[in-house]
Motif scaffolding. Structure first.
Motif, short mmCIF file in Angstrom:
data_model
loop_
_atom_site.label_atom_id
_atom_site.label_comp_id
_atom_site.label_asym_id
_atom_site.label_seq_id
_atom_site.Cartn_x
_atom_site.Cartn_y
_atom_site.Cartn_z
N VAL A 71 1.07 -1.23 0.42
CA VAL A 71 0.24 -0.22 -0.15
C VAL A 71 0.82 1.51 0.01
O VAL A 71 0.55 2.17 -0.87
CB VAL A 71 -1.13 -0.14 1.00
N GLN A 72 1.88 1.65 1.26
CA GLN A 72 2.27 2.54 1.13
C GLN A 72 3.04 2.73 0.01
O GLN A 72 3.18 3.93 -0.92
CB GLN A 72 3.76 2.10 2.18
N LYS A 73 4.12 1.74 -0.86
CA LYS A 73 4.55 1.62 -2.63
C LYS A 73 4.40 2.51 -3.76
O LYS A 73 3.77 3.35 -4.09
CB LYS A 73 5.07 0.42 -2.57
N LYS A 80 -4.39 6.90 -5.22
CA LYS A 80 -4.94 6.56 -4.81
C LYS A 80 -5.27 4.56 -4.44
O LYS A 80 -5.97 4.15 -5.81
CB LYS A 80 -6.34 7.11 -5.35
N VAL A 81 -5.03 4.08 -3.10
CA VAL A 81 -5.46 2.94 -3.23
C VAL A 81 -6.28 1.89 -3.16
O VAL A 81 -6.80 2.98 -1.53
CB VAL A 81 -4.20 2.74 -2.52
N LEU A 82 -7.21 1.40 -3.89
CA LEU A 82 -8.74 1.00 -3.21
C LEU A 82 -8.03 -0.98 -2.71
O LEU A 82 -7.22 -1.18 -3.80
CB LEU A 82 -9.22 0.89 -4.02
N VAL A 83 -7.80 -0.97 -1.34
CA VAL A 83 -7.50 -2.56 -1.27
C VAL A 83 -8.34 -3.76 -1.25
O VAL A 83 -9.26 -3.18 -1.15
CB VAL A 83 -7.33 -2.69 0.14
N VAL A 84 -9.39 -4.62 -2.39
CA VAL A 84 -9.54 -5.50 -2.51
C VAL A 84 -9.42 -6.78 -2.11
O VAL A 84 -8.51 -7.54 -2.92
CB VAL A 84 -10.06 -5.50 -4.03
N SER A 85 -9.18 -7.22 -1.07
CA SER A 85 -8.37 -8.66 -0.32
C SER A 85 -9.37 -9.83 0.05
O SER A 85 -10.58 -9.38 0.55
CB SER A 85 -7.43 -8.09 0.83
N ALA A 86 -8.94 -10.56 0.29
CA ALA A 86 -9.74 -12.06 0.76
C ALA A 86 -9.26 -12.56 2.20
O ALA A 86 -10.31 -12.99 3.16
CB ALA A 86 -8.84 -13.06 -0.07
N HIS A 87 -8.11 -11.22 2.47
CA HIS A 87 -7.70 -10.97 4.42
C HIS A 87 -8.42 -9.76 4.47
O HIS A 87 -7.84 -8.86 4.19
CB HIS A 87 -6.61 -11.05 4.22
N ALA A 99 -1.67 2.71 6.45
CA ALA A 99 -0.55 3.28 5.26
C ALA A 99 -1.18 3.77 4.55
O ALA A 99 -0.02 3.92 3.69
CB ALA A 99 -0.31 1.77 4.54
N GLY A 100 -2.31 4.12 4.04
CA GLY A 100 -2.40 4.98 3.42
C GLY A 100 -3.71 4.92 2.55
O GLY A 100 -4.20 5.51 1.44
N ALA A 101 -4.33 4.09 1.99
CA ALA A 101 -4.90 3.35 1.30
C ALA A 101 -6.21 3.71 1.69
O ALA A 101 -6.67 4.44 2.26
CB ALA A 101 -5.43 1.99 1.76
N ARG A 102 -7.51 4.53 0.59
CA ARG A 102 -8.73 5.37 0.69
C ARG A 102 -10.21 4.32 0.85
O ARG A 102 -10.69 4.77 1.24
CB ARG A 102 -8.27 5.84 -0.59
N GLY A 103 -9.59 3.41 0.27
CA GLY A 103 -10.88 2.09 1.07
C GLY A 103 -10.31 1.07 0.20
O GLY A 103 -8.94 0.37 -0.05
#
Length: 207
Positions: A71-73, A80-87, A99-103
């Motif tokens: 995320v930080q990288k 702008k980061v949108l995390v979509v994760s199984a975790h 770490a800076g994710a926006r969603g």
């Protein structure tokens, strides 16, 4: 929906081929979205040299750069980061946001959820699925809560200016164990340098 009539550039970093293709298809079929680089890792995405300012749909569990560091990288590239994760446990959600994710969405989200989140983030807002929002609402100091008691103790000694050897002596543990704690703290907070860790400790009241 678009942002001020502008097309939304959206990239994808996902190492599962089928899911990567599915997300890319959902994005490419939206009238207001222009597909940016689609990659299986953060370094591969970086190599495409996408100009700053796009929204990046990011999986957390990648090869190489992973979790909060991923995320930080990507945030550091100006995206702008949108995390979509199984975790999608509390630790992952709070770590990514700090770490800076926006969603943040779980992989249970459907295409409409992803598009809604992308548009909100492109417009300058944040978006966390209702199922995960409670993690943020229940944590007045979200980033602090993701650290264990021992990790907070190590971080407080870092903030006090102690060296690894001094921390090991104070906590009656080995230097190797101290460095292991520090690596976990860096992964969870997205902060790598000691001055940044010290600043984080002060901001979160871990002193």
């Amino acid at each position: 929906m678009s942002t001020g009539g502008q097309m939304i550039r959206v990239g994808v970093i996902e190492d599962h081929p089928l899911y990567r293709a599915a997300v890319a298809r959902v994005l490419s079929e939206a009238e207001d979205i222009e597909l940016a680089p689609v990659a299986d890792s953060v370094p591969a995405f970086a190599a495409a040299r996408e100009p700053a300012g796009c929204v990046v749909v990011l999986d957390l569990k990648l090869r190489g750069v992973t979790d909060s560091a991923a995320v930080q990288k990507v945030v550091g590239m100006g995206h702008k980061v949108l995390v979509v994760s199984a975790h999608a446990g509390q630790e992952e959600v709070l770590g990514a946001i700090s770490a800076g994710a926006r969603g943040y969405l779980s992989k249970d989200a459907d295409g409409a959820d992803i598009l809604r989140a992308v548009r909100e983030i492109a417009a300058g807002s944040t978006y966390v699925s209702p199922a995960l929002a409670s993690f943020l609402l229940n944590s007045t100091r979200g980033a602090k809560s993701i650290l264990s008691e021992r990790e907070r103790q190590v971080l407080s000694l870092v903030a006090a200016g102690e060296r690894d050897a001094d921390i090991a002596e104070a906590m009656s543990i080995s230097v190797r164990t101290v460095r292991s704690y520090l690596e976990r703290i860096r992964d969870k907070t997205g902060r790598r340098r000691r001055p940044d860790l010290t600043r984080f400790a002060i901001e979160e009241g871990i002193t």
